[in-house]
Motif scaffolding. Structure first.
Motif, PDB file in Angstrom:
ATOM      1  N   SER A 123      51.170  39.730  57.808  1.00  0.00           N
ATOM      2  CA  SER A 123      51.634  39.215  59.222  1.00  0.00           C
ATOM      3  C   SER A 123      50.420  39.195  60.058  1.00  0.00           C
ATOM      4  N   GLY A 124      50.060  37.819  60.607  1.00  0.00           N
ATOM      5  CA  GLY A 124      48.943  37.544  61.203  1.00  0.00           C
ATOM      6  C   GLY A 124      48.906  37.246  62.873  1.00  0.00           C
ATOM      7  N   ASP A 125      49.957  38.051  63.429  1.00  0.00           N
ATOM      8  CA  ASP A 125      50.648  37.951  64.593  1.00  0.00           C
ATOM      9  C   ASP A 125      49.437  38.341  65.683  1.00  0.00           C
ATOM     10  N   VAL A 126      48.594  39.655  65.137  1.00  0.00           N
ATOM     11  CA  VAL A 126      47.959  40.301  66.185  1.00  0.00           C
ATOM     12  C   VAL A 126      46.480  40.459  65.182  1.00  0.00           C
ATOM     13  N   HIS A 127      45.402  39.699  65.991  1.00  0.00           N
ATOM     14  CA  HIS A 127      44.214  39.872  65.290  1.00  0.00           C
ATOM     15  C   HIS A 127      43.241  41.107  65.799  1.00  0.00           C
ATOM     16  N   MET A 128      42.646  41.758  65.254  1.00  0.00           N
ATOM     17  CA  MET A 128      41.780  42.811  65.758  1.00  0.00           C
ATOM     18  C   MET A 128      40.452  42.741  64.875  1.00  0.00           C
ATOM     19  N   MET A 129      39.387  42.521  65.836  1.00  0.00           N
ATOM     20  CA  MET A 129      38.080  42.523  65.399  1.00  0.00           C
ATOM     21  C   MET A 129      37.264  43.766  65.572  1.00  0.00           C
ATOM     22  N   MET A 130      36.692  44.171  64.689  1.00  0.00           N
ATOM     23  CA  MET A 130      35.922  45.669  64.958  1.00  0.00           C
ATOM     24  C   MET A 130      34.615  45.476  64.180  1.00  0.00           C
ATOM     25  N   ASN A 131      33.724  46.371  64.882  1.00  0.00           N
ATOM     26  CA  ASN A 131      32.430  46.279  63.926  1.00  0.00           C
ATOM     27  C   ASN A 131      32.541  47.079  62.801  1.00  0.00           C
ATOM     28  N   GLN A 132      33.219  48.239  62.839  1.00  0.00           N
ATOM     29  CA  GLN A 132      33.209  49.221  61.372  1.00  0.00           C
ATOM     30  C   GLN A 132      34.863  48.949  61.055  1.00  0.00           C
ATOM     31  N   PRO A 133      34.982  48.766  59.889  1.00  0.00           N
ATOM     32  CA  PRO A 133      36.530  48.843  59.310  1.00  0.00           C
ATOM     33  C   PRO A 133      37.097  50.101  59.808  1.00  0.00           C
ATOM     34  N   GLY A 134      38.212  50.104  60.488  1.00  0.00           N
ATOM     35  CA  GLY A 134      39.148  51.194  60.783  1.00  0.00           C
ATOM     36  C   GLY A 134      38.789  51.852  62.138  1.00  0.00           C
ATOM     37  N   ASP A 135      37.624  51.337  62.747  1.00  0.00           N
ATOM     38  CA  ASP A 135      37.256  51.827  64.218  1.00  0.00           C
ATOM     39  C   ASP A 135      38.419  51.420  65.242  1.00  0.00           C
ATOM     40  N   LEU A 136      39.499  51.884  65.357  1.00  0.00           N
ATOM     41  CA  LEU A 136      40.543  51.182  66.166  1.00  0.00           C
ATOM     42  C   LEU A 136      40.342  51.850  67.699  1.00  0.00           C
ATOM     43  N   ASN A 137      39.366  52.881  67.684  1.00  0.00           N
ATOM     44  CA  ASN A 137      39.232  53.551  69.291  1.00  0.00           C
ATOM     45  C   ASN A 137      38.350  52.245  70.182  1.00  0.00           C
ATOM     46  N   GLU A 138      37.519  51.688  69.449  1.00  0.00           N
ATOM     47  CA  GLU A 138      36.919  50.520  70.125  1.00  0.00           C
ATOM     48  C   GLU A 138      37.737  49.569  70.735  1.00  0.00           C
ATOM     49  N   ILE A 139      38.497  49.086  69.749  1.00  0.00           N
ATOM     50  CA  ILE A 139      39.743  48.028  70.287  1.00  0.00           C
ATOM     51  C   ILE A 139      40.369  48.654  71.423  1.00  0.00           C
ATOM     52  N   ALA A 140      40.830  49.927  71.259  1.00  0.00           N
ATOM     53  CA  ALA A 140      41.632  50.387  72.185  1.00  0.00           C
ATOM     54  C   ALA A 140      41.278  50.269  73.456  1.00  0.00           C
ATOM     55  N   LYS A 141      39.950  50.592  73.591  1.00  0.00           N
ATOM     56  CA  LYS A 141      39.087  50.571  74.858  1.00  0.00           C
ATOM     57  C   LYS A 141      39.052  49.107  75.389  1.00  0.00           C
ATOM     58  N   GLU A 142      38.941  48.070  74.616  1.00  0.00           N
ATOM     59  CA  GLU A 142      38.822  46.789  75.180  1.00  0.00           C
ATOM     60  C   GLU A 142      40.031  46.107  75.547  1.00  0.00           C
ATOM     61  N   HIS A 143      41.247  46.321  74.919  1.00  0.00           N
ATOM     62  CA  HIS A 143      42.450  45.862  75.248  1.00  0.00           C
ATOM     63  C   HIS A 143      43.191  46.912  76.359  1.00  0.00           C
ATOM     64  N   ASP A 144      43.393  46.175  77.647  1.00  0.00           N
ATOM     65  CA  ASP A 144      43.947  46.887  78.632  1.00  0.00           C
ATOM     66  C   ASP A 144      45.569  47.325  78.380  1.00  0.00           C
ATOM     67  N   LYS A 145      46.233  46.555  77.636  1.00  0.00           N
ATOM     68  CA  LYS A 145      47.438  46.512  77.457  1.00  0.00           C
ATOM     69  C   LYS A 145      47.823  47.822  76.723  1.00  0.00           C
ATOM     70  N   ILE A 146      46.971  48.226  75.655  1.00  0.00           N
ATOM     71  CA  ILE A 146      47.342  49.403  74.778  1.00  0.00           C
ATOM     72  C   ILE A 146      47.286  50.654  75.514  1.00  0.00           C
ATOM     73  N   PRO A 147      48.222  51.419  75.601  1.00  0.00           N
ATOM     74  CA  PRO A 147      48.313  52.770  76.387  1.00  0.00           C
ATOM     75  C   PRO A 147      47.169  53.664  75.868  1.00  0.00           C
ATOM     76  N   LYS A 148      46.739  54.599  76.455  1.00  0.00           N
ATOM     77  CA  LYS A 148      45.497  55.383  76.248  1.00  0.00           C
ATOM     78  C   LYS A 148      46.034  56.447  74.967  1.00  0.00           C
ATOM     79  N   PHE A 149      47.096  56.907  75.032  1.00  0.00           N
ATOM     80  CA  PHE A 149      47.657  57.696  74.181  1.00  0.00           C
ATOM     81  C   PHE A 149      47.693  57.428  72.926  1.00  0.00           C
ATOM     82  N   LEU A 150      47.790  56.133  72.693  1.00  0.00           N
ATOM     83  CA  LEU A 150      47.765  55.332  71.225  1.00  0.00           C
ATOM     84  C   LEU A 150      46.273  55.482  70.721  1.00  0.00           C
TER      85      LEU A 150
END
Lengths: 30, 216
Positions: free
Chosen positions: B189-216
């Motif tokens: 499912s390609g509804d949400v696209h997430m681009m990251m420098n290193q694979p699996g580095d979700l913390n970086e994306i969480a910082k960029e997106h304001d909508k994502i709550p911090k605890f996630l």
């Protein structure tokens, strides 16, 4: 020690009664 | 004059000694405080040890008493049963209308004895009842048999391929085709696209997106 003495005493009583019962069974068979 | 001087001298002398006295007192009182504390701690150790020792002794005595009561109850059960059987024989004018082994089976089981004969009390005492182990062995054997059967059933699949390694069985080919079609139906499912420098580095994306709550 008390435990062992009591157990041996009870065993003796059981053996006496078993002996009596066996005698009665043997008498009945003869 | 001499007296007055002496008094003055004594007064001065006492004054000069006063701070020394006070310091000595304070040190003494401090030492007393330390001693009191240490005494208090020591007195707590003794009763604790006594309680522990007394408790363990009491526990052992209670366990022993319980064992004696349990053993007495078992033997009394057997004695009562034997007395009852003897009374039955006497009431029946010396005729035995029961099987003694069957009558005593339950009582012997309670005592942990396998009774072959009523007379063989001493001989049978060594034969402790172990019905569970046999059943467990049987279950284990059945499990092993089932596992062996499964292995034997699966082996024919290996003979589907010919010498060159090509699958020639029609049924197997159909199954493979079905599984391939099912795999094609599954998609990401390609509804949400997430681009990251290193694979699996979700913390970086969480910082960029304001909508994502911090605890996630």
């Amino acid at each position: 020690l008390e435990h062992e003495e009591r157990e041996s005493q009870l065993k003796k009583e059981v053996e006496i009664l078993e002996h009596q019962l066996n005698e009665l069974i043997v008498q009945d068979k003869t | 004059m001499f007296m007055a001087r002496q008094v003055l001298r004594n007064g001065l002398f006492l004054r000069s000694l006063a701070p020394i006295k006070i310091t000595a007192r304070t040190v003494a009182s401090a030492n007393a405080g330390i001693k009191r504390k240490s005494r208090f701690d020591k007195t707590m150790i003794k009763p604790l040890l006594l309680v522990m020792i007394f408790g363990s002794i009491l526990n052992a005595v209670i366990a022993e008493k319980r064992n004696i009561i349990d053993m007495e109850r078992k033997y009394k059960l057997k004695l009562d049963k034997l007395k009852e059987l003897i009374r039955r024989v006497h009431d029946n004018n010396g005729k035995v209308d029961f099987d003694a082994d069957d009558e005593l089976k339950l009582v012997n089981l309670r005592l942990g004895i396998v009774g072959k004969n009523a007379t063989g009390m001493k001989e049978d005492e060594t034969d402790i009842v172990v019905p569970k182990e046999e059943s467990l062995e049987e279950i284990w054997q059945s499990i092993i048999d089932e596992a062996k059967k499964e292995v034997i059933e699966k082996t024919p699949d290996a003979g589907v391929k010919n010498k060159e390694g090509i699958v020639t069985d029609l049924n197997v080919l159909k199954d493979l085709e079905k599984s391939k079609k099912e795999d094609e139906k599954v998609y990401l499912s390609g509804d949400v696209h997430m681009m990251m420098n290193q694979p699996g580095d979700l913390n970086e994306i969480a910082k960029e997106h304001d909508k994502i709550p911090k605890f996630l």
